[in-house]
Design an enzyme around this catalytic site. Structure first.
Site, PDB file in Angstrom:
ATOM      1  N   ASP A 170     -58.901  60.035 -60.330  1.00  0.00           N
ATOM      2  CA  ASP A 170     -59.440  60.178 -61.678  1.00  0.00           C
ATOM      3  C   ASP A 170     -59.266  58.829 -62.366  1.00  0.00           C
ATOM      4  OD1 ASP A 170     -59.838  60.645 -64.429  1.00  0.00           O
ATOM      5  OD2 ASP A 170     -59.229  62.733 -64.248  1.00  0.00           O
ATOM      6  N   LYS A 195     -64.987  60.291 -72.469  1.00  0.00           N
ATOM      7  CA  LYS A 195     -63.964  59.406 -73.009  1.00  0.00           C
ATOM      8  C   LYS A 195     -64.504  57.980 -73.162  1.00  0.00           C
ATOM      9  CE  LYS A 195     -61.240  63.034 -72.695  1.00  0.00           C
ATOM     10  NZ  LYS A 195     -61.934  64.004 -71.864  1.00  0.00           N
TER      11      LYS A 195
END
Length: 379
Positions: A170, A195
């Site tokens: 990730d 994000k």
């Protein structure tokens, strides 16, 4: 092409049909077939959409992978990746990764007999010792969310390759601007595009990049079959966000370093977690595999200070879920992002009740500091 230029011109650069500089929003569900079975490459937007395709090509190119996939959320992307495994398989996961990743493994995939083991992936001997016959993948965050533990991607990937298992990373906190796990040996890279890649707190998206055509075919089948795809408008917004990720990440990074050093000097703060600090135990490991430290700073407020009053007293910094937007956001992991993790496990790894996580925005850093000072004054 240099990386900053690739951010703007990578993937599909403009529209060949009209000459539009930006990829159009192909807001359509279906496509005309010239005759039975003869299409112009698209038949139904769950299977493929030109705007989404442009985004998928772009993220694959930025990460140095073979194929990219865009999903309706980061967790939809994680779910698709975990669907690659079958009953009886086990995944090793980092011990303070995002709570939503833990939740989907613990509450959803456990129903299908897909197992997980929580380990400290920064400890290579722990990684080696926990790879048993049923382990099929190692799922890591580096830096971890929220304690900024660092895992050596190259070394873990080498161990995984020796054992014939996958390495999944990730990369949300770093983005491909600062860190490219596939170039370090990872097989699959995941992003919450919500994000830093989106960067403006105005969309929800997930991205996955793979470095193997066979895995890519399986993942495309899963994406098409389960249908958690990103819509064309959000794909357009995410392409737009990616164009400025370089300049934004530089500002996030510079502000975060200053804020981390500022927090270290505050008497109210017990500990600061940030890989850019020289005294971070894995500072050198991170420097070897990433070109920046990112915008995420976590810190522990001493128990004699009321962390709730501190959070409630902030004016510029917003108390909210999520991270990576241009605005500074702060959260309380134990009750917000990591509430799905049992308290005993949170306490064990260090996600205490007086830990807060700060996503340092791109405001003037002096305003961020002043806001923190004013909030600390409310004991």
């Amino acid at each position: 092409m240099k990386f900053n230029s690739l951010l703007i011109h990578g993937g599909v650069d403009g529209d060949e049909f009209t000459g539009a500089v930006n990829i159009p929003i192909y807001q359509t569900s279906t496509y005309k077939q010239e005759t039975l079975g003869v299409t112009k490459g698209y038949e139904y937007s769950r299977t493929g959409n030109p705007t989404r395709d442009a985004l998928e090509k772009l993220i694959a190119q930025l990460e140095g992978g073979i194929r990219g996939f865009a999903f309706a959320s980061g967790l939809a992307g994680i779910t698709a990746v975990l669907t690659l495994f079958k009953a009886g398989d086990r995944v090793l996961i980092s011990d303070n990764l995002y709570g939503g990743t833990f939740r989907v493994l613990d509450k959803i995939f456990s129903n299908f007999d897909i197992k997980y083991s929580i380990i400290d992936t920064s400890e290579l001997e722990q990684v080696k010792d926990n790879i048993k016959e049923d382990v099929k993948a190692i799922f890591i965050e580096t830096p971890t969310n929220p304690l900024a533990d660092i895992t050596d991607i190259k070394k873990v990937s080498n161990i995984a390759k020796e054992k014939g298992i996958l390495t999944i990373v990730d990369n949300t906190f770093m983005t491909p601007y600062f860190q490219r796990p596939i170039t370090l040996g990872a097989d699959i890279v995941i992003h919450s595009g919500t994000k830093y890649l989106g960067g403006h707190s105005d969309l929800v998206a997930g991205l996955v990049v793979v470095n193997d055509e066979a895995i890519g075919e399986k993942l495309h089948f899963i994406q098409n079959s389960t249908g958690g795809v990103l819509g064309p408008f959000d794909s357009f917004l995410l392409i737009r966000g990616i164009k400025t990720v370089g300049v934004r990440m530089d500002r996030h990074n510079n502000n975060a370093i200053k804020i981390a050093l500022f927090l270290q000097k505050r008497e109210e703060v017990e500990k600061v977690y940030y890989p850019g600090l020289i005294d971070h135990p894995s500072h050198e490991v991170h420097k070897a595999q990433a070109s920046g430290f990112g915008g995420m700073v976590s810190f522990v407020i001493k128990k004699e200070y009321d962390y709730k009053k501190f959070l409630e007293s902030l004016k510029i910094i917003t108390l909210a879920e999520s991270l990576g937007g241009v605005e500074s956001l702060i959260c309380h992991p134990a009750s917000m992002t990591h509430a799905a993790i049992p308290k005993e496990l949170r306490d064990k790894v260090g996600i205490s009740d007086n830990l807060v996580r700060l996503s340092v925005g791109i405001e003037d850093v002096s305003d961020i500091e002043e806001d923190l000072i004013n909030a600390f004054n409310f004991k």
